[in-house]
Design an enzyme around this catalytic site. Structure first.
Site, PDB file in Angstrom:
ATOM      1  N   ASP A   5      19.872  20.631   5.013  1.00 11.32           N
ATOM      2  CA  ASP A   5      20.257  21.490   5.856  1.00 11.32           C
ATOM      3  C   ASP A   5      18.916  22.358   5.910  1.00 11.32           C
ATOM      4  OD1 ASP A   5      21.796  23.185   7.484  1.00 11.32           O
ATOM      5  OD2 ASP A   5      23.159  24.051   5.862  1.00 11.32           O
ATOM      6  N   SER A  56      27.104  15.698  11.888  1.00 15.86           N
ATOM      7  CA  SER A  56      28.418  15.944  11.521  1.00 15.86           C
ATOM      8  C   SER A  56      29.051  15.786  12.784  1.00 15.86           C
ATOM      9  CB  SER A  56      28.680  17.176  10.659  1.00 15.86           C
ATOM     10  OG  SER A  56      28.451  18.239  11.713  1.00 15.86           O
ATOM     11  N   ASN A  64      28.595  18.997  14.528  1.00 12.82           N
ATOM     12  CA  ASN A  64      27.363  19.181  15.164  1.00 12.82           C
ATOM     13  C   ASN A  64      27.396  18.821  16.543  1.00 12.82           C
ATOM     14  OD1 ASN A  64      25.414  18.183  12.041  1.00 12.82           O
ATOM     15  ND2 ASN A  64      26.040  20.328  12.815  1.00 12.82           N
ATOM     16  N   TRP A  65      28.401  18.166  17.129  1.00 13.44           N
ATOM     17  CA  TRP A  65      28.507  17.930  18.593  1.00 13.44           C
ATOM     18  C   TRP A  65      28.689  19.029  19.439  1.00 13.44           C
ATOM     19  CZ3 TRP A  65      27.023  13.592  20.300  1.00 13.44           C
ATOM     20  CH2 TRP A  65      26.859  12.345  19.566  1.00 13.44           C
TER      21      TRP A  65
HETATM   22  C1  IPE Z   1      25.692  20.355   7.575  1.00 11.69           C
HETATM   23  O1  IPE Z   1      25.132  21.314   7.970  1.00 11.69           O
HETATM   24  C2  IPE Z   1      25.700  18.802   8.437  1.00 11.69           C
HETATM   25  C3  IPE Z   1      24.400  18.243   8.076  1.00 11.69           C
HETATM   26  C4  IPE Z   1      23.614  18.700   7.274  1.00 11.69           C
HETATM   27  C5  IPE Z   1      24.191  16.998   9.034  1.00 11.69           C
HETATM   28  P1  IPE Z   1      25.449  22.255   9.008  1.00 11.69           P
HETATM   29  O2  IPE Z   1      24.270  23.293   9.398  1.00 11.69           O
HETATM   30  O3  IPE Z   1      26.270  21.590  10.385  1.00 11.69           O
HETATM   31  O4  IPE Z   1      26.563  23.115   8.085  1.00 11.69           O
HETATM   32  P2  IPE Z   1      27.012  24.449   8.485  1.00 11.69           P
HETATM   33  O5  IPE Z   1      27.514  24.862   9.901  1.00 11.69           O
HETATM   34  O6  IPE Z   1      26.152  25.496   8.149  1.00 11.69           O
HETATM   35  O7  IPE Z   1      28.492  24.554   7.516  1.00 11.69           O
HETATM   36  C1  IPE Z   2      20.299  20.498   9.411  1.00 10.23           C
HETATM   37  O1  IPE Z   2      19.477  21.391   9.419  1.00 10.23           O
HETATM   38  C2  IPE Z   2      20.165  19.485  10.289  1.00 10.23           C
HETATM   39  C3  IPE Z   2      21.389  19.013  11.186  1.00 10.23           C
HETATM   40  C4  IPE Z   2      22.561  19.712  10.782  1.00 10.23           C
HETATM   41  C5  IPE Z   2      21.452  18.210  12.141  1.00 10.23           C
HETATM   42  P1  IPE Z   2      20.175  22.682  10.855  1.00 10.23           P
HETATM   43  O2  IPE Z   2      19.790  22.299  12.151  1.00 10.23           O
HETATM   44  O3  IPE Z   2      21.790  22.832  10.453  1.00 10.23           O
HETATM   45  O4  IPE Z   2      19.304  23.830  10.282  1.00 10.23           O
HETATM   46  P2  IPE Z   2      19.947  25.510  10.195  1.00 10.23           P
HETATM   47  O5  IPE Z   2      21.128  25.495   9.303  1.00 10.23           O
HETATM   48  O6  IPE Z   2      20.030  25.795  11.342  1.00 10.23           O
HETATM   49  O7  IPE Z   2      18.584  26.336   9.532  1.00 10.23           O
HETATM   50 MG    MG Z   3      22.499  24.222   9.133  1.00  3.07          MG
END
Ligand code: IPE
Ligand code: IPE
Ligand code: MG
Length: 239
Positions: free
Chosen positions: A18, A63, A66-67
């Site tokens: 993350d 995840s 994430n969609w």
């Molecule tokens: C969790 O990160 C999913 C992945 C690392 C792929 P997110 O950035 O999506 O999680 P939330 O939304 O902060 O819980």
């Molecule tokens: C994790 O980084 C990668 C994915 C969830 C695909 P993020 O894109 O969630 O990064 P932040 O949380 O916005 O910093």
């Molecule tokens: Mg994130």
């Protein structure tokens, strides 16, 4: 520093990668640049795990939730996934690491599925370690799919209700055959699991660092391993 005893080396590390977006924002860059930098961290961490003797590494890359991100970010991520898979392949082959994937893979765009399939096929015989990518993965969806399978078999008369046990149920999850994660690492300081391996994480040790994923390096890895080795895992018992 003395080398940790083999029992103190986690057999399975799972990582919630993350902070890519925050890394990019801090630099005034588009979010995708954070994801690109994060993809490079993946290569370093695969190598660190191999050197430390960790046999299973599971990476939460995308995840089910994430969609919901803007369509342009999703499209860029999918493209990056396809190119990264090609780049990682040489490293996996060189070190005899097998690639595995969990998640609702049928939701992924065709080019990603093709790259995944060919990388999994190419590495299928490798036996030195397993890299699992969690893609379009959500733990609740995984559990519901397993419940449906069990129910279908029970109704068909091929599974007796009393034979539904923790072990037999776990064998219906996509992680079947893998040990549960011993250590779950999350970067970017978030103290939550975000729908990752909820069943499998029952007794995992959790380790969270403020480091953003693109900056995650040897020092963080070494600290996570040292902290893990210093912990007492009781599994509900008395030690
Ligand atoms: C969790 O990160 C999913 C992945 C690392 C792929 P997110 O950035 O999506 O999680 P939330 O939304 O902060 O819980
Ligand atoms: C994790 O980084 C990668 C994915 C969830 C695909 P993020 O894109 O969630 O990064 P932040 O949380 O916005 O910093
Ligand atoms: Mg994130």
């Amino acid at each position: 520093m003395t080398q940790a005893s083999p029992a103190k080396v986690p057999a399975h590390i799972a990582i919630i990668m993350d902070g890519n977006g925050r890394w990019a924002r801090e630099r005034g860059l588009p979010r995708i640049e954070g994801h690109r930098a994060g993809a490079e961290t993946v290569q370093r961490v695969i190598e660190a795990c191999r050197q430390a003797g960790v046999r299973y590494l599971t990476l939460y890359a995308f995840s089910t939730e994430n969609w919901r991100r803007p369509i342009t970010e999703v499209a860029q991520l999918m493209k990056l996934l396809t190119t990264s898979l090609g780049k990682h392949l040489a490293q996996l082959q060189e070190h005899r690491i097998r690639l595995h994937a969990i998640g609702e893979l049928e939701r992924l765009p065709m080019p990603v599925r093709r790259a995944l399939q060919s990388a999994m096929r190419a590495t299928a015989q490798n036996d030195a370690g397993v890299l699992t990518l969690a893609l379009s993965y959500g733990s609740r969806a995984e559990i519901v799919a397993a419940v449906r399978q069990a129910a279908t078999r029970a109704m068909a008369g091929t599974l007796r209700i009393e034979d539904i046990t923790e072990e037999s149920f776990a064998s219906l999850l996509q992680t079947a055959g893998m040990p549960d994660p011993d250590l779950i690492i999350r970067t970017a300081n978030e103290m939550r699991l975000s729908n990752f391996l909820l069943w499998q994480a029952s007794y995992a040790e959790l380790w969270v660092t403020p480091t953003l994923w693109p900056d995650f390096g040897e020092e963080d890895f070494r600290r996570a391993m040292a902290d893990y080795a210093a912990r007492t895992r009781r599994f509900g018992g008395v030690v």
